[in-house]
Scaffold this motif. Structure first.
Motif, short mmCIF file in Angstrom:
data_model
loop_
_atom_site.label_atom_id
_atom_site.label_comp_id
_atom_site.label_asym_id
_atom_site.label_seq_id
_atom_site.Cartn_x
_atom_site.Cartn_y
_atom_site.Cartn_z
N VAL A 186 -5.05 15.71 -25.75
CA VAL A 186 -5.94 16.61 -26.49
C VAL A 186 -6.87 15.76 -27.35
O VAL A 186 -6.42 15.02 -28.22
N GLY A 187 -8.18 15.87 -27.11
CA GLY A 187 -9.11 14.95 -27.74
C GLY A 187 -8.96 13.59 -27.11
O GLY A 187 -8.77 12.57 -27.79
N ALA A 188 -9.05 13.55 -25.78
CA ALA A 188 -8.70 12.35 -25.01
C ALA A 188 -9.60 11.16 -25.30
O ALA A 188 -9.16 10.01 -25.21
N GLY A 189 -10.87 11.40 -25.64
CA GLY A 189 -11.78 10.29 -25.87
C GLY A 189 -11.86 9.39 -24.66
O GLY A 189 -11.98 9.85 -23.52
N LEU A 190 -11.76 8.09 -24.89
CA LEU A 190 -11.75 7.11 -23.80
C LEU A 190 -10.37 6.47 -23.66
O LEU A 190 -10.24 5.31 -23.30
N ASP A 191 -9.35 7.25 -23.93
CA ASP A 191 -8.00 6.72 -23.86
C ASP A 191 -7.63 6.38 -22.43
O ASP A 191 -8.05 7.05 -21.48
N THR A 192 -6.82 5.35 -22.27
CA THR A 192 -6.44 4.86 -20.94
C THR A 192 -4.97 5.13 -20.62
O THR A 192 -4.40 4.50 -19.73
N ARG A 193 -4.37 6.06 -21.31
CA ARG A 193 -2.94 6.33 -21.13
C ARG A 193 -2.57 6.67 -19.68
O ARG A 193 -1.53 6.19 -19.19
N PRO A 194 -3.32 7.50 -18.98
CA PRO A 194 -2.94 7.76 -17.58
C PRO A 194 -2.84 6.49 -16.75
O PRO A 194 -1.94 6.37 -15.89
N LEU A 195 -3.73 5.54 -16.98
CA LEU A 195 -3.68 4.27 -16.25
C LEU A 195 -2.48 3.44 -16.68
O LEU A 195 -1.84 2.77 -15.86
#
Length: 278
Positions: free
Chosen positions: A91-100
């Protein structure tokens, strides 16, 4: 490829550059806290003065401690719910790379990145998608996307992650958001909370927000993280992590000194709340 110059419609969205920058710096360390090799390639495609954040020593450490805490808690929840269908919503993902970062450790888990349309469009240009990674263009406070996910993934366990998000909204807004989730989902909500003392700090005095033009103000300050349970009986606090208690050797000298004062040490906590869990 030419670096992309970016302008956002609101100042909160610009804070995503802070997280991106410090994740990239952390990965350059011989002993990184998070270990994220995906953020620097994204950063290098953006025409932005990231170096202005370099002096933010508190945020440099706190940002990656927070990210690592949530990564670890997601993996722990997955282990405890082995065999369940798992949906992770940033939520409010921005440019987060967590899925990677997590796709190899969470085979079969679905990742949804939720943010405003201009941010999601930017993610589509800059951040590679993992195999089971999807986007949602919406405000977090709308409920249509919640109903869509519930219908699409009936019986799934959901993980909602609000990383560096909640403090920019009022208590009525965040409590309504949490209640809307509790009405629809079984799973957990992970978010970081500032104390009232920390939330009272003017952005122009913050170690990194001061470098953003018209920086957003903090609106939510919570001293007792268990108080969120009063918002809805289906919300239960499961775990709290005090940011400055984690990886104490990584903090700057000033932080090591200031943390002897409980008001400063407890200024930021990462919390995990259960939704409709027995």
């Amino acid at each position: 490829m030419q670096a992309k110059n970016i302008k956002f419609n609101d100042a909160i969205s610009e804070t995503l550059f802070i997280n991106l920058y410090f994740r990239a710096l952390d990965n350059d360390e011989p002993d990184p806290i998070l270990g994220d090799p995906f953020s620097r390639p994204v950063m290098q495609r953006i025409d932005y003065d990231f170096a202005k954040f370099k002096g933010g020593k508190f945020s440099k450490t706190g940002t990656v401690i927070r990210a690592r805490f949530f990564d670890d808690e997601i993996l722990d929840f997955a282990r405890k719910n082995a065999g369940e269908k798992l949906v992770v919503v940033q939520v409010g993902a921005g440019l987060d790379t967590r899925p990677l970062r997590l796709e190899k450790q969470l085979p079969g888990a679905l990742f949804y990145d939720l943010d405003l349309p201009d941010v999601i469009d930017l993610r589509g240009e800059l951040v590679p998608k993992s195999a089971l990674n999807f986007s949602l263009k919406a405000s977090m406070f709308e409920t249509a996307w919640m109903d869509e996910l519930r219908a699409r993934h009936e019986g799934a366990k959901f993980i909602f992650v609000l990383e560096g998000v909640a403090m920019y909204f009022s208590e009525p807004e965040i409590s309504a958001f949490m209640r809307n989730l509790a009405q629809r989902f079984s799973g957990v909500v992970m978010l970081d909370l500032l104390s009232r003392f920390a939330a009272s700090i003017e952005p122009k005095k913050h170690d990194v927000l001061r470098y953003i033009a018209n920086p957003p103000k903090f609106k939510l300050g919570i001293d007792d993280e268990r108080s969120l349970e009063a918002w809805d009986e289906r919300i239960k606090l499961l775990k709290t992590g005090v940011m400055m208690d984690i990886r104490p050797e990584k903090w700057c000298l000033a932080a090591k000194i200031f943390r002897i004062f409980s008001k400063i040490k407890n200024s930021c906590k990462m919390c995990v709340y259960g939704l409709n869990l027995s």
